[in-house]
Write an enzyme that holds these catalytic residues in place. Structure first.
Site, short mmCIF file in Angstrom:
data_model
loop_
_atom_site.label_atom_id
_atom_site.label_comp_id
_atom_site.label_asym_id
_atom_site.label_seq_id
_atom_site.Cartn_x
_atom_site.Cartn_y
_atom_site.Cartn_z
CD GLU A 233 -5.46 -2.00 2.38
OE1 GLU A 233 -4.26 -2.25 2.25
OE2 GLU A 233 -5.89 -0.98 2.92
CB ALA B 75 4.12 -2.14 -1.85
CG MET B 76 -1.12 -5.68 0.61
SD MET B 76 -2.21 -4.32 1.10
CE MET B 76 -2.67 -4.86 2.73
CG ASN C 92 -0.07 -8.78 2.30
OD1 ASN C 92 -1.22 -8.38 2.28
ND2 ASN C 92 0.70 -8.81 1.22
CG HIS D 144 3.84 3.47 3.07
ND1 HIS D 144 3.24 4.67 3.37
CD2 HIS D 144 2.84 2.58 2.91
CE1 HIS D 144 1.92 4.50 3.40
NE2 HIS D 144 1.65 3.24 3.12
CD GLU D 145 3.44 -0.84 1.53
OE1 GLU D 145 2.57 -1.30 2.29
OE2 GLU D 145 3.22 0.10 0.74
CG HIS E 26 1.17 0.07 6.51
ND1 HIS E 26 0.24 0.93 7.07
CD2 HIS E 26 1.14 0.32 5.17
CE1 HIS E 26 -0.33 1.65 6.11
NE2 HIS E 26 0.21 1.31 4.95
CD GLU F 91 -2.65 3.06 3.78
OE1 GLU F 91 -1.49 3.53 3.71
OE2 GLU F 91 -2.88 1.83 3.67
N1 PHE Z 1 -2.28 -0.60 1.82
C1 PHE Z 1 -1.38 -0.40 0.72
C2 PHE Z 1 -0.43 0.70 1.19
O1 PHE Z 1 -0.74 1.81 1.37
C3 PHE Z 1 -2.01 0.05 -0.53
C4 PHE Z 1 -2.92 -0.93 -1.18
C5 PHE Z 1 -4.27 -0.80 -1.07
C6 PHE Z 1 -2.40 -1.98 -1.90
C7 PHE Z 1 -5.13 -1.67 -1.68
C8 PHE Z 1 -3.24 -2.85 -2.52
C9 PHE Z 1 -4.60 -2.71 -2.42
O2 PHE Z 1 0.64 0.51 1.50
ZN ZN Z 2 -0.14 2.34 3.21
#
Ligand code: PHE
Ligand code: ZN
Length: 881
Positions: A128, A269-270, A272, A304-305, A308, A327
C-alpha cells in the site's frame, strides 16, 4: 525512487480499467539481490471497452525480462516497456488471455521499504498504496480485484518460513537446497493487500473458533527469542475477533490469520489479507520493556488491522481518493473497541486531545485537505490525520445523527451491498441514508470540504417565559483550493444544567431539530429556543465532542467550574477544565512576552487540585485533567505569532504555581502504594500509574530537586514508571548528576533492545531548550544510531521536530537548517519517511516573524535541492505555497 514529475491525479478523471483481471498467479524465486518474479495474469476485455484499447500496466523501477501472451513470446512491436509502465497492444477483443511477465528485482537495495525488501535478514513486502508495481508490472490500483495463487521458492537455509496471503496449499523440496510453498487466497483482493514474508522467525500460536464454529489458526511471527513478548498482542487479537463478531456481526473468513513483526517499517502496520505485517513496536511488549502507552497502542493497532479485514479488505476502495472509506471507518471501529476494553470517557478524552493537537493544525494550515480529497500528487502523503482521525469523527457523527439502531442497520446494509467490491464514500453514506430514510446530502460536505468549523455561541435566559434561547453561528475559514464554504450539518450534543444539578428536559424546542439531547445545526445562523426551563441553566455544549469543531463561547468561570465539578458527561468535565486552563496559560504567555509577572488563576488551581484529589473519580480521568494543555495546544489557541520560549516558560510557571498550591494532594498521590502492585497492563492499573506519575511530574516543579524522580527511577519495577521517572529527570533536571547516571544505566541495561533504545533516544531528543540540537547531533554519532531504521530516525529527528517546541524553534533557526539537511539526506533513502517528518514544518507561518523567516529559508533550501522525491517535493511545495 520516483522523482517529481509534477503530475496531478484528479478524482474527476476516474474511469474503470479497459480490462478485467480474472486471476493472478505469482511465482517468486527469492534471492537477496536478484529475485525472479513471474506473474501470470488472466484478463478479458471489459464489456463496452474500446476494441483497440491497449493494456497498460504500472511499474516502478522495473526492467522487463520476458513477456508472453498465451504462452507465446510477444513480438517487440506489440508492446513497450519502460521502468514505469508496460503497454501491450492488439489484444483479443473478447476471449480471456494470459499475460506472463517475468522480471528481476533487488530487495537488498530497497531502502524505501516499499515493494519487496529485506529487514534483519527477512524478506518482507509493503504494497500500500503503490508498492506492488515495484514487484511486477500490474494494474496497480485498488479497483482491480482478483484471487491470487502465490508460489514462493527460496533457499531452505535462512528461510524456513515462506508466507503469503490466504490459505496454505502445500509445499516441499525444490532444487539445490531450495524449497517452496504455495498459497491460495480465494478472496478477490487488490494488489495493495498482497504480502509475502520469508525468513527465519519464531512463532506464537493459538486458535480462535468463530461464531459459526470455524477454527482459525492464529500465528504471530517475531524474531527468535522474542516470542514471550508477543503474548499481549495475541490476547488483543482474540479480543478483537470476538468484539467484531459481537458488535458488528463480522466473522473471520480464512483458515489462518498471521501477523509478522518486523523492525524496519515506514508506518504502524499493514492489513494485508490474512498476513498482517507490523512495525514490531506495535507487537512486542513485556512489563520490563514496554510502557502502558505501548500496551494500549498494541491493543489498538492489532484491532485496527484485524478490523480492516471487513472494512478495507472485503470492501475495499474504488480509488485512493476514497482512502477514508477504509481508514476513517476502521479508526472509528478501533476507537470503539478500545472504549469497550478500557474506559470510554478516558479514551474519548485522549482521542480528542490527539485530534486537536494533530488534525486541527493540519486542517487550518497549508496541508489542509478534505477527508475525501479530489486531487493529489503523491498518495503516500494522504495517510494523514485528516483521513484517519477526522474520517473517524465523521463516521461517529453519522452514528450520532442516526442513533445506534439505524447506524447498525446502515452498517449491515453497507456490508450486504458492497461485500467483495471496491466502493466509494458515496456508497457508504447512501447505505446509511437508505437504511434510516434520513437525508445526508448536506452532511456529506464533511467528506468533501476541508477546514474545522467554528461555531459561535450566544445565549439568553428569560425567567418570565422560562425560556432559554441559544444562537449559533457557523463559519469555516478558506482552505487551499476551497475559498468558499457551505454551512454543514453539525450534531451538537448538549445539556442544560439546572441549579439543582439536574439536566433540564425542555417542554419544546423551536428553531431546528433537537432529538435525544442532540441539536442539529444546519444553517449558517440558527436560534433555538428551549421552553419550560425553570431556572437559568448552565449550558454544556458539544458533549463527548459530538462534532469536531472549534467553539467560540465566552463561558464564565463559575459555569465552567460547575461543569467541571458536576457534569455527568466526563468529557465535558475535562473540556471545562481545559477551558479554564487555556485562558490562564495564554494570559501567562502574554505576561512573559511583556516582561510582567505571571498571575495564576485561583479558580483553576483549586478546581484542578480538587478534581485530581477526588478518589471517587477514575484515576485515568484525573491524570488527563492533570496533564494541562500542551505547549502546542497553547500555540494553537494563540493563533499566530508563536514564541515557543514564552509559551514554555508560561506553562512551566503555571504548573509550578498549581503544584505549590496542591502540594499535599500531589504528595499523597505520588506516594500511593501502586509500586507494590504486580504489573498488569489493564486500563485500571495503567490509570493508577498515570495519576501517580502525573503527580510526580508536578512535584518536580514544586520541589525543584531531582531527588524524588531519582528515587522513582531507582524503585521502578516496570517500564512505565522507569521511563516516566527518566522523562522527569531529563525534562526538569537535564544537567543533574542523577539524570546522567540514570541515562547511562538505562543505556547499559537495554543496549540490545532496539525498541527501548528508541525511548532512550527520544527522551534525550525531547529535552527542551537551545541545547537540543547539539545533543541530537551527538546522539546521531552514537554507536546505537541506525540511519536506515525508520523508528530510530523518528526517535531522534522526529522527536526534535514534532515534540520539542523550544529545541526545534530555536530563535537562530539552526534546528530548521538541520532539519532541512536531514530531510534531503533521508529523502535519498526513504522518501515516505522524509515527507512525513517534513510535515512538522507545516505551521511555520504562525511563528513570530524572525523564526518564520528562518523556517522559510530552510524550506526553500529543501525546495531547491536536486532530485527530490515526489513525496518531499509535494509537501514542501504545499507548505511554501
Ligand atoms: N493501511 C495501513 C493502516 O492504516 C497503514 C499503511 C499505509 C501502512 C501505507 C503502510 C503503508 O492500517
Ligand atoms: Zn488502517
Amino acid at each position: 525512487m520516483r522523482t517529481d514529475t509534477g503530475q496531478i491525479v484528479h478524482l474527476a478523471d476516474y474511469r474503470p480499467t479497459d480490462f478485467v483481471l480474472e486471476r493472478v498467479d505469482l511465482t517468486f524465486e527469492l534471492d537477496p539481490k536478484n529475485t525472479k518474479v513471474e506473474a501470470r495474469l488472466i484478463f478479458h476485455r471489459r464489456e463496452g471497452a474500446e476494441r483497440q484499447a491497449p493494456l497498460v500496466l504500472d511499474g516502478d523501477e522495473l526492467t522487463l525480462s520476458s513477456l508472453l501472451l498465451d504462452q507465446v513470446e510477444l513480438p517487440a512491436g506489440q508492446y513497450e516497456a519502460t521502468p514505469e509502465s508496460l503497454t501491450i497492444r492488439d489484444l483479443p477483443a473478447e476471449a480471456p488471455f494470459e499475460i506472463c511477465v517475468t522480471n528481476y528485482i533487488n530487495p537488498q537495495v530497497n531502502t524505501q521499504l516499499m515493494g519487496l525488501y529485506r529487514t534483519n535478514g527477512v524478506y518482507c513486502t509493503q504494497c500500500e498504496a503503490e508498492g506492488f508495481r515495484r514487484i511486477t508490472y500490474f494494474p496497480d490500483r485498488p479497483d482491480v480485484l482478483a484471487p491470487y495463487t502465490v508460489t514462493i521458492i527460496a533457499a531452505k537455509e535462512g528461510n524456513p518460513l515462506l508466507l503469503s496471503n490466504g490459505n496454505f496449499l502445500g509445499g516441499g523440496n525444490y532444487d539445490e537446497g531450495r524449497h517452496f510453498a504455495a498459497w491460495f487466497d480465494p478472496h478477490p483482493k487488490p494488489s495493495y493487500l498482497f504480502a509475502l514474508v520469508a525468513g527465519d522467525l519464531g512463532v506464537v500460536e493459538d486458535s480462535f473458533t468463530t461464531m459459526s464454529g470455524r477454527d482459525v489458526a492464529l500465528k504471530i511471527y517475531v524474531e527468535h527469542g522474542k516470542e514471550p513478548r508477543a503474548a499481549y498482542a495475541m490476547d488483543a487479537l482474540k479480543r478483537s475477533m470476538t468484539w467484531d463478531e459481537e458488535r458488528f456481526g463480522r466473522e473471520y473468513d480464512l483458515d489462518i490469520f498471521m501477523i509478522v513483526a518486523v523492525s524496519d517499517f515506514n508506518m504502524g502496520a499493514m492489513e494485508n489479507k490474512g498476513l498482517n505485517v507490523f512495525n514490531d513496536k506495535f507487537v512486542l511488549a513485556d512489563p520490563e520493556t514496554a510502557s502502558d502507552a505501548d500496551y494500549a497502542n498494541i491493543e489498538r493497532i492489532i484491532a485496527h488491522e484485524y478490523f480492516h479485514n471487513w472494512t478495507g479488505n472485503r470492501i475495499t476502495c474504488r480509488d485512493w481518493f476514497q482512502l477514508c472509506l477504509k481508514e476513517g471507518l476502521t479508526v472509528y471501529r478501533d476507537q470503539e473497541f478500545s472504549a469497550d476494553m478500557r474506559s470510554r470517557p478516558v479514551k474519548r478524552i485522549a482521542d480528542v486531545r490527539h485530534l486537536k493537537s494533530e488534525q486541527f493544525p493540519e486542517d487550518s494550515g497549508p496541508l489542509a485537505h478534505p477527508p475525501r480529497p479530489d486531487t493529489y500528487r503523491e498518495i503516500n502523503n494522504f495517510y494523514t490525520t485528516t483521513v484517519y482521525e477526522k474520517g473517524a469523527e465523521v463516521t461517529r457523527m453519522i452514528a450520532t445523527i442516526l442513533g445506534a439502531e439505524d447506524f447498525k442497520k446502515g452498517m449491515d446494509l453497507y456490508f450486504e451491498r458492497h461485500d467483495g467490491e471496491a466502493a466509494t464514500v458515496e456508497d457508504f453514506v447512501k447505505s446509511f441514508a437508505d437504511a434510516s430514510g434520513r437525508d445526508l446530502s448536506q452532511f456529506s460536505l464533511w467528506y468533501t470540504e476541508a477546514g474545522t468549523p467554528l461555531v459561535s455561541v450566544s445565549s439568553a435566559y428569560d425567567a418570565g417565559k422560562a425560556t432559554f434561547s441559544l444562537t449559533l453561528e457557523q463559519t469555516v475559514a478558506p482552505t487551499p483550493g476551497q475559498p468558499v464554504k457551505q454551512p454543514r450539518h453539525i450534531p451538537l450534543s448538549l445539556a442544560l444544567i439546572l441549579d439543582n444539578g439536574q439536566i433540564a428536559e425542555p417542554q419544546a424546542v423551536e428553531g431546528g431539530e433537537y432529538r435525544d439531547g442532540v441539536l442539529h445545526l444546519t444553517e449558517r445562523n440558527q436560534t433555538f429556543s428551549f421552553s419550560g426551563i425553570s431556572s437559568r441553566p448552565v449550558l454544556s455544549i458539544n458533549r463527548s465532542f459530538s462534532a469536531p469543531i472549534n467553539l467560540d463561547f465566552e463561558q464564565n468561570a463559575d459555569d465552567l467550574v460547575q461543569i467541571a465539578r458536576h457534569e455527568t458527561d466526563m468529557f465535558a468535565r475535562f473540556q471545562a477544565l481545559t477551558d479554564l486552563a487555556l485562558p490562564a496559560l495564554i494570559a501567562a504567555t502574554k505576561a512573559v512576552q511583556n516582561g510582567e509577572e505571571i498571575q495564576t488563576d485561583a479558580a483553576l488551581s483549586t478546581t484542578l487540585i480538587e478534581i485530581i484529589g477526588d478518589d471517587t473519580l477514575e484515576p485515568a480521568f484525573r491524570a488527563q485533567a492533570l496533564a494541562l494543555p500542551s505547549e502546542t495546544d497553547i500555540a494553537r489557541e494563540l493563533g499566530g505569532n508563536t514564541d515557543p520560549d514564552a509559551i514554555h516558560k508560561a506553562r512551566n510557571t503555571t504548573i509550578k504555581a498549581i503544584a505549590t498550591t496542591g502540594l499535599e494532594t500531589l504528595r499523597r498521590l505520588a506516594d500511593s502504594a501502586a509500586n507494590a502492585e504486580a504489573y498488569s497492563p489493564d486500563a485500571d492499573s495503567a490509570g493508577r500509574r498515570s495519576l501517580r506519575n502525573g503527580a510526580l511530574s508536578f512535584l518536580a516543579f514544586a520541589e525543584g530537586t531531582p531527588e524524588r524522580a531519582a528515587k522513582a527511577y531507582a524503585d521502578a519495577t516496570n517500564m512505565t514508571d522507569l521511563a516516566h521517572a527518566l522523562s522527569v529527570l531529563t525534562q526538569r533536571f537535564p544537567d543533574s548528576a542523577e539524570t546522567k547516571e540514570a541515562l547511562a544505566a538505562f543505556e547499559t541495561r537495554f543496549a540490545d533492545n532496539a525498541l527501548v533504545l528508541d525511548k532512550w533516544f527520544s527522551l534525550q531528543a525531547a529535552i527542551p531548550g537551545d541545547g537540543a540540537l547539539d545533543r541530537i547531533k551527538t546522539l546521531m554519532k552514537s554507536k546505537h544510531f541506525i540511519a536506515t531504521n525508520p523508528n530510530r530516525v523518528r526517535s531522534l529527528v522526529g522527536t526534535l521536530a514534532f515534540s520539542n517546541p523550544t529545541g526545534f524553534h530555536r530563535a537562530d533557526g539552526a534546528a530548521y537548517r538541520f532539519l532541512a539537511e536531514q530531510i534531503i539526506a533521508i529523502d535519498k533513502r526513504n522518501p515516505q519517511l522524509a515527507a512525513r517528518i517534513l510535515t512538522s514544518m507545516r505551521s511555520w507561518r504562525s511563528l513570530e516573524a524572525s523564526r518564520a523567516e528562518h523556517a522559510k529559508a530552510a524550506l526553500s533550501t529543501i525546495a531547491e535541492a536536486k532530485g527530490l522525491s515526489t513525496d518531499v517535493s509535494d509537501i514542501v511545495g504545499r507548505i511554501l505555497k
